[in-house]
Design an enzyme around this catalytic site. Structure first.
Site, PDB file in Angstrom:
ATOM      1  N   TYR A 127      27.811  55.190  45.634  1.00 38.25           N
ATOM      2  CA  TYR A 127      29.040  54.432  45.398  1.00 38.25           C
ATOM      3  C   TYR A 127      30.237  55.121  46.043  1.00 38.25           C
ATOM      4  CZ  TYR A 127      32.929  52.235  42.943  1.00 38.25           C
ATOM      5  OH  TYR A 127      34.088  51.593  42.646  1.00 38.25           O
ATOM      6  N   TYR A 176      33.462  48.108  48.934  1.00 33.40           N
ATOM      7  CA  TYR A 176      32.736  46.878  48.588  1.00 33.40           C
ATOM      8  C   TYR A 176      32.495  45.950  49.785  1.00 33.40           C
ATOM      9  CZ  TYR A 176      33.887  48.230  43.813  1.00 33.40           C
ATOM     10  OH  TYR A 176      34.003  48.912  42.635  1.00 33.40           O
ATOM     11  N   LYS A 195      39.039  40.486  41.088  1.00 38.16           N
ATOM     12  CA  LYS A 195      39.323  40.692  39.666  1.00 38.16           C
ATOM     13  C   LYS A 195      40.442  39.765  39.158  1.00 38.16           C
ATOM     14  CE  LYS A 195      36.170  43.869  39.670  1.00 38.16           C
ATOM     15  NZ  LYS A 195      35.979  44.139  41.088  1.00 38.16           N
TER      16      LYS A 195
END
Ligand SMILES: *Cc1c(COP(=O)(O)O)cnc(C)c1O
Length: 336
Positions: free
Chosen positions: A267, A293, A51
């Site tokens: 998730y 992730y 990010k």
């Protein structure tokens, strides 16, 4: 960086280029292609991660329109939220985070949430809404209070954020050229799609001819259209945004490849795939992966290799997209 991307306002938030190196022990253990890793977990700002690249352009844009407050959303252990809070602190801006779930008790004050608090982010608990469903409400509230808020979408994955990995692709291609390594496939975790979008646009701009394979992390039902279609739309928006007017040619684009069979139990749910990958990389390479992730994406890559997706003389590059603060809240699941 390419000329085309220089025209966009950008804040320097991280340390680039990040290292790119070979995972020799893992490669020989699997006996498949040579595996390389791009360490975007080491890009510096507040424990780092993918990010940071997006936020350099998003914050650049926010400052160029005189905003003083960043607003974004994510899950309790959102890396995107932690890094938005860090960017805000670094730039002297206020930050409001809309987190899924309910006011956390002190004992769950761990990982990214702990860091959000230390970074002095203002946290709004949103129950089941963890993807920014209510950002307009908070935006209006802040405006009424005289603030100049700037909304960063879920995952920072719009055409502005995507410029981060378009740029990242130039960085990767320069490193590969320098070391003389041809790469046949780049593999990474794909969730809100901004990383994949940026890499696709960057691939077109750098004439990268290998594969780009996103390992899908999340079902992302909130966007209302198939995920591949969503990525395709943002690719075209981003290409138009960065190439139009600059006289740049953008495209043809590489195929959007998504491996969708590693979603496990959903998730953020740690399964054997993630646990095994995390332990293997720690034991063999002294590299930590995260539970949500990169653990899943590396587990996916290892499975693809075992299934013979790549030949022995090919080279693949895994992008380590960060997420490490989330390791700690998963201690019990990691060592059951
Ligand atoms: C957000 C995130 C991703 C996914 O990137 P997208 O651009 O949202 O697809 C991958 N890895 C980590 C650690 C992340 O925080």
């Amino acid at each position: 960086m390419c000329e085309l991307l220089k025209k966009f306002p950008r804040c320097s938030l991280g340390y680039f280029p990040t290292p790119l190196k070979e995972l020799t022990r893992l490669s020989s253990l699997l006996g498949g292609p040579r595996i390389f890793i791009k360490r975007d977990d080491l890009n510096g700002l507040a424990f780092g991660g993918n990010k940071v690249r997006k936020l350099e352009f998003l914050c650049g844009h926010a400052l160029s329109v005189q905003c003083d407050t960043l607003v974004t959303a994510g899950a309790i252990q959102s890396n995107h939220c932690r890094l938005t809070a860090a960017a805000a602190a670094y730039l002297g801006l206020e930050c409001h985070l809309l987190l899924g779930g309910y006011e956390a008790k002190t004992d769950s004050m761990n990982g990214n949430l702990l860091l959000d608090k230390l970074l002095d982010a203002k946290i709004h608990w949103m129950g089941s809404h963890r993807k920014g469903e209510d950002m307009d409400i908070v935006y209006e509230e802040l405006k009424r209070k005289g603030k100049k808020p700037y909304i960063i979408p879920y995952g920072g994955s719009n055409k502005i954020g995507a410029l981060g990995y378009a740029c990242g692709m130039f960085e990767i291609m320069a490193q590969l050229k320098f070391s003389g390594i041809p790469i046949d496939a780049i593999i990474f975790a794909s969730s809100s799609g901004g990383t994949q979008t940026g890499l696709i646009v960057g691939a077109a701009l750098t004439n990268y001819s290998g594969r780009l394979i996103g390992i899908r992390i999340d079902k992302s039902g909130h966007i209302g259209i198939p995920f591949v279609k969503h990525i395709e739309n943002v690719v075209h928006e981003t290409a138009e945004y960065c190439c139009n007017g600059g006289g740049g040619k953008c495209g043809p684009f590489p195929k959007i490849e998504l491996a969708e069979n590693y979603l496990g139990s959903g998730y953020g749910v740690l399964g054997d795939l993630e646990r095994d990958a995390i332990r293997l990389l720690a034991e063999k390479e002294a590299i930590f992966l995260d539970p949500v992730y990169t653990g899943r994406a590396m587990g996916g890559l290892i499975d693809l290799i075992k299934r013979g997706e790549f030949t022995k003389n090919q080279n693949v590059l895994f992008i380590h997209t960060g997420g490490l603060p989330a390791l700690f809240p998963y201690a019990k699941e990691l060592l059951p």
